[in-house]
Design a protein around this motif. Structure first.
Motif, mmCIF file in Angstrom:
data_model
loop_
_atom_site.group_PDB
_atom_site.id
_atom_site.type_symbol
_atom_site.label_atom_id
_atom_site.label_comp_id
_atom_site.label_asym_id
_atom_site.label_seq_id
_atom_site.Cartn_x
_atom_site.Cartn_y
_atom_site.Cartn_z
ATOM 1 N N ALA A 69 0.739 -1.107 0.077
ATOM 2 C CA ALA A 69 0.057 0.085 0.084
ATOM 3 C C ALA A 69 0.717 1.070 -0.125
ATOM 4 N N SER A 70 2.041 1.496 0.541
ATOM 5 C CA SER A 70 2.657 2.107 0.543
ATOM 6 C C SER A 70 3.429 2.795 -0.481
ATOM 7 N N VAL A 71 4.029 1.107 -1.454
ATOM 8 C CA VAL A 71 4.853 1.700 -2.246
ATOM 9 C C VAL A 71 3.484 2.696 -3.279
ATOM 10 N N GLN A 72 2.443 2.030 -3.251
ATOM 11 C CA GLN A 72 1.652 2.731 -4.301
ATOM 12 C C GLN A 72 1.318 4.174 -3.737
ATOM 13 N N ASN A 73 0.850 4.130 -2.645
ATOM 14 C CA ASN A 73 0.943 5.766 -2.205
ATOM 15 C C ASN A 73 1.615 6.839 -2.521
ATOM 16 N N THR A 74 3.245 6.189 -2.214
ATOM 17 C CA THR A 74 4.441 7.512 -1.971
ATOM 18 C C THR A 74 5.612 6.841 -3.806
ATOM 19 N N ALA A 75 5.735 6.053 -4.226
ATOM 20 C CA ALA A 75 6.744 5.964 -5.391
ATOM 21 C C ALA A 75 5.909 7.181 -6.804
ATOM 22 N N THR A 76 6.990 8.199 -6.885
ATOM 23 C CA THR A 76 6.783 8.761 -7.641
ATOM 24 C C THR A 76 7.023 8.128 -9.193
ATOM 25 N N SER A 77 8.287 7.316 -9.282
ATOM 26 C CA SER A 77 8.660 6.603 -11.069
ATOM 27 C C SER A 77 8.593 5.107 -10.895
ATOM 28 N N TRP A 78 8.311 4.438 -12.063
ATOM 29 C CA TRP A 78 8.200 3.123 -11.923
ATOM 30 C C TRP A 78 9.065 2.635 -11.356
ATOM 31 N N ILE A 79 10.123 2.863 -11.156
ATOM 32 C CA ILE A 79 11.491 2.325 -10.573
ATOM 33 C C ILE A 79 11.396 1.289 -9.452
ATOM 34 N N ALA A 80 10.429 2.152 -8.404
ATOM 35 C CA ALA A 80 9.805 1.372 -7.146
ATOM 36 C C ALA A 80 9.725 -0.046 -7.663
ATOM 37 N N PHE A 81 8.578 -0.186 -8.701
ATOM 38 C CA PHE A 81 8.019 -1.461 -8.435
ATOM 39 C C PHE A 81 8.718 -2.667 -8.912
ATOM 40 N N PRO A 82 9.343 -2.894 -10.211
ATOM 41 C CA PRO A 82 10.603 -3.770 -10.011
ATOM 42 C C PRO A 82 11.445 -4.347 -8.171
ATOM 43 N N PRO A 83 11.182 -3.878 -7.552
ATOM 44 C CA PRO A 83 11.932 -4.059 -6.409
ATOM 45 C C PRO A 83 10.782 -5.134 -5.759
ATOM 46 N N LEU A 84 9.841 -4.400 -5.659
ATOM 47 C CA LEU A 84 8.645 -5.230 -5.110
ATOM 48 C C LEU A 84 7.707 -5.527 -5.816
ATOM 49 N N THR A 85 7.938 -5.498 -6.988
ATOM 50 C CA THR A 85 7.742 -7.854 -8.001
ATOM 51 C C THR A 85 8.846 -8.631 -7.171
ATOM 52 N N GLY A 86 9.455 -8.377 -7.012
ATOM 53 C CA GLY A 86 10.515 -9.573 -6.607
ATOM 54 C C GLY A 86 10.225 -9.969 -5.120
ATOM 55 N N LEU A 87 10.056 -8.688 -4.321
ATOM 56 C CA LEU A 87 10.092 -9.552 -3.127
ATOM 57 C C LEU A 87 8.261 -10.477 -3.068
ATOM 58 N N LEU A 88 7.089 -9.899 -3.565
ATOM 59 C CA LEU A 88 5.647 -9.964 -4.026
ATOM 60 C C LEU A 88 6.294 -12.054 -4.251
ATOM 61 N N ALA A 89 7.001 -11.842 -5.696
ATOM 62 C CA ALA A 89 7.392 -13.042 -6.054
ATOM 63 C C ALA A 89 7.906 -13.691 -5.063
ATOM 64 N N ALA A 90 8.728 -13.290 -4.086
ATOM 65 C CA ALA A 90 9.049 -14.841 -3.753
ATOM 66 C C ALA A 90 8.579 -14.545 -2.312
ATOM 67 N N ASP A 91 8.169 -13.806 -1.912
ATOM 68 C CA ASP A 91 6.730 -14.206 -1.145
ATOM 69 C C ASP A 91 5.898 -15.989 -1.406
ATOM 70 N N PHE A 92 5.163 -15.386 -3.204
ATOM 71 C CA PHE A 92 3.798 -15.565 -3.170
ATOM 72 C C PHE A 92 4.450 -17.038 -3.909
ATOM 73 N N LYS A 93 6.021 -17.634 -3.531
ATOM 74 C CA LYS A 93 5.872 -18.769 -3.526
ATOM 75 C C LYS A 93 6.095 -19.768 -2.396
ATOM 76 N N SER A 94 6.388 -19.434 -1.380
ATOM 77 C CA SER A 94 6.083 -19.983 -0.158
ATOM 78 C C SER A 94 4.692 -19.452 0.095
ATOM 79 N N HIS A 95 3.853 -18.191 0.139
ATOM 80 C CA HIS A 95 2.596 -18.333 0.600
ATOM 81 C C HIS A 95 1.282 -17.405 -0.473
ATOM 82 N N PRO A 96 1.349 -18.415 -1.535
ATOM 83 C CA PRO A 96 0.481 -17.672 -2.431
ATOM 84 C C PRO A 96 -1.098 -17.431 -2.285
#
Length: 267
Positions: A56-83
């Motif tokens: 939620a915070s990244v959506q609210n505060t990110a001013t550039s698309w650059i914030a979203f690839p590392p967020l994507t990696g974090l989510l993907a690794a988490d989803f592997k264990s917790h779909p």
């Protein structure tokens, strides 16, 4: 393409200290005190509530698309264990960039069917030309992710923060090493490029195309970006430092080993 990659790499080198790899409180400090949009220490506090807060915070505060690839990696690794965490985040998606992050993370975590369901669900949020290009060709497994652009480095670093997992750091080290081990002169030029990208003496980047050609220059810049991030994260995360230490121990005398051994964190 070369000019774009140089710009993107320099942009990454400048943005990472601000967004992800800035000097953070010592690891001994409670992880809950970290700013909600700075998830480099998520592995110290990997509660699903924390993941929701970060998303939620990244959506609210990110001013550039650059914030979203590392967020994507974090989510993907988490989803592997917790779909099940995917559905937890769906209701709070309100930005097209966040939808791209969630869709791509689901795909990369090994759930391509779920990713396509999400893509259909979020169609009304619109189209993001930059992230669509940056996420093109993302595979359905981390093991199949080939580093060809800075975005892939962002994704892997983000994934490593999910659980402090060296499995996501090793491909970055290997990418740098494959380029640096071409020769000691190449390793030196990569190191000089990394220094220049972060404000050091100028001149190396301008000469890369003439010296190595377009493709070679692109590889050098990407390897330098990897080296810079390895250096930064080795200072802040013990699991990154230990990954580098293992590489150095397993490859004595290699040009990449000499460059990595010079990192301040390994002194």
């Amino acid at each position: 393409m070369l000019r774009h990659l140089i710009g993107r790499a320099v942009q990454l080198a400048c943005a990472i200290p601000v967004f992800l790899f800035s000097t953070l409180p010592a690891p001994a400090q409670q992880a809950s005190t970290l700013p909600p949009d700075n998830f480099a220490y998520f592995y110290q506090d990997p509660r699903p509530e924390r993941l929701t807060e970060i998303f939620a915070s990244v959506q609210n505060t990110a001013t550039s698309w650059i914030a979203f690839p590392p967020l994507t990696g974090l989510l993907a690794a988490d989803f592997k264990s917790h779909p099940e965490h995917i559905d937890r985040l769906v209701p709070i998606v309100k930005d097209v960039k966040a939808s791209y992050a969630l869709i791509t993370a689901a795909r990369l975590s090994g759930q391509p069917a779920k990713a396509e369901m999400l893509r259909a669900k979020f169609t009304n949020l619109g189209f993001d030309q930059t992230l669509n290009a940056e996420f093109a060709g993302i595979p359905t497994r981390f093991e199949d992710l080939q580093i060809t652009r800075p975005t892939h480095l962002d994704i892997l670093w983000g994934a490593s923060f999910a659980a402090g997992d060296s499995r996501y750091v090793m491909p970055i080290v290997d990418y740098f090493a494959a380029a640096a081990n071409t020769s000691e002169l190449v390793a030196i030029d990569i190191t000089k490029t990394a220094v220049e990208m972060t404000g050091g003496p100028k001149g190396t980047i301008a000469g890369l195309k003439a010296k190595y050609g377009d493709a070679g220059a692109m590889q050098m810049i990407l390897a330098a970006t990897a080296l810079w991030a390895i250096a930064s994260n080795s200072r802040q995360h013990d699991y990154v430092k230990q990954t580098v230490v293992r590489y150095v121990g397993d490859h004595p005398g290699a040009p990449a080993t000499k460059a990595l051994s010079a990192l301040p964190a390994l002194k």
